[in-house]
Design a protein around this motif. Structure first.
Motif, PDB file in Angstrom:
ATOM      1  N   THR A 135       0.770  -1.234  -0.020  1.00 44.11           N
ATOM      2  CA  THR A 135       0.218  -0.136   0.099  1.00 44.11           C
ATOM      3  C   THR A 135       1.285   1.174   0.053  1.00 44.11           C
ATOM      4  N   LEU A 136       1.850   1.260   0.587  1.00 44.37           N
ATOM      5  CA  LEU A 136       3.005   3.186   0.445  1.00 44.37           C
ATOM      6  C   LEU A 136       3.471   3.048  -0.668  1.00 44.37           C
ATOM      7  N   ILE A 137       3.439   1.706  -1.434  1.00 46.95           N
ATOM      8  CA  ILE A 137       4.613   1.607  -2.807  1.00 46.95           C
ATOM      9  C   ILE A 137       3.661   2.599  -3.311  1.00 46.95           C
ATOM     10  N   ALA A 138       2.286   2.413  -3.207  1.00 48.41           N
ATOM     11  CA  ALA A 138       1.867   2.955  -4.143  1.00 48.41           C
ATOM     12  C   ALA A 138       0.603   4.593  -3.460  1.00 48.41           C
ATOM     13  N   GLU A 139       1.255   4.640  -2.397  1.00 53.25           N
ATOM     14  CA  GLU A 139       0.428   5.580  -2.301  1.00 53.25           C
ATOM     15  C   GLU A 139       2.360   7.325  -2.251  1.00 53.25           C
ATOM     16  N   VAL A 140       3.810   6.200  -1.979  1.00 58.67           N
ATOM     17  CA  VAL A 140       4.764   7.263  -1.775  1.00 58.67           C
ATOM     18  C   VAL A 140       5.360   6.690  -2.500  1.00 58.67           C
ATOM     19  N   SER A 141       6.352   7.814  -3.819  1.00 57.52           N
ATOM     20  CA  SER A 141       7.782   6.931  -3.998  1.00 57.52           C
ATOM     21  C   SER A 141       8.579   6.229  -3.576  1.00 57.52           C
ATOM     22  N   ALA A 142       8.313   5.357  -3.967  1.00 61.44           N
ATOM     23  CA  ALA A 142       9.481   4.254  -3.534  1.00 61.44           C
ATOM     24  C   ALA A 142      10.305   3.918  -4.856  1.00 61.44           C
TER      25      ALA A 142
END
Length: 247
Positions: free
Chosen positions: A172-179
């Motif tokens: 989920t974080l990958i979809a919301e924060v540039s990574a």
């Protein structure tokens, strides 16, 4: 996630379990086929154990096997759990906010409703420190697990500073924060073995990407709208006292 049966643990509990959720790799979104199930929560000690001369056992741990899956339950007395919340401990907040709930009560739901008040900009230090510890472990072992923990901690910190929400699930974080774009591949590789090695990526690139996310977290901390100090102390105090006296 394997079926989580708390019956063996609850049958042996002498004090009420207020909540239990799944933490660890299952919560973070990169479990392996051989991952154990990390259960975390809070219980309620009787008043007599807190007002006498003996030091209370505020943290309890139990392990058992469920159809070949290792189960690990660690819980803290409600007072200790709330004190940890007030000390900018992101780890317990992730446990509290875990959507993988296996046992819940009204006290759990009230804790959740009060949790936003304890969030501060200083939680960025927790995630920066946790990421640094995991990065050192990765440098020592070369394993995927601490590498993914490093990225997960930094991204959780950035997301928290920007949104004011606790999010521990790496996909989920990958979809919301540039990574880094290779993280989904690392997650897939981690599914094969709990202690598999990280291969195919140059150490210098990994170091550069981790350093960059540290800078992103520092910038998010400087720009956050989260307060410097936690609020809600009186409401949490009332919850601890009321819950204890009602049992």
């Amino acid at each position: 996630m394997p079926t989580t049966d708390l019956a063996p643990a609850l049958a042996e509990e002498t004090d009420p379990l207020l909540f239990a959720t799944v933490s660890g790799a299952h919560l973070y979104g990169f479990p392996s086929t051989d991952s154990d199930v990390d259960l975390r929560g809070a219980h309620l000690l009787p008043v007599a154990e807190l007002i006498g001369l003996h030091e209370p056992d505020e943290t309890r741990s139990r392990m058992w096997d469920s159809d070949g899956v290792e189960m690990d339950l660690v819980s803290h007395d409600l007072r200790k759990f709330v004190r940890m919340m007030m000390r900018r401990n992101g780890y317990v907040l992730e446990q509290l906010h875990s959507p993988l709930i296996v046992h819940s009560t009204e006290a759990h739901r009230e804790l959740l409703s009060l949790a936003p008040g304890v969030l501060t900009g200083h939680h960025a230090h927790h995630y920066r420190g946790f990421a640094a510890t995991q990065w050192r472990l990765f440098e020592k072992t070369g394993e995927l697990k601490p590498l993914l923990y490093t990225f997960r901690a930094l991204l959780t910190g950035v997301h928290l500073m920007r949104s004011g929400e606790v999010q521990a699930h790496l996909p989920t974080l990958i979809a919301e924060v540039s990574a880094p774009g290779y993280l989904p591949e690392l997650i897939e590789a981690k599914a094969e073995a709990e202690h598999g090695a990280a291969t195919g990526l140059a150490p210098a690139r990994l170091q550069s990407d981790v350093d960059a996310l540290r800078e992103v977290l520092a910038d998010a901390r400087d720009r956050t709208r989260l307060p410097d100090s936690p609020a809600g102390y009186d409401a949490l105090h009332d919850l601890v006292v009321r819950t204890r006296l009602e049992r």
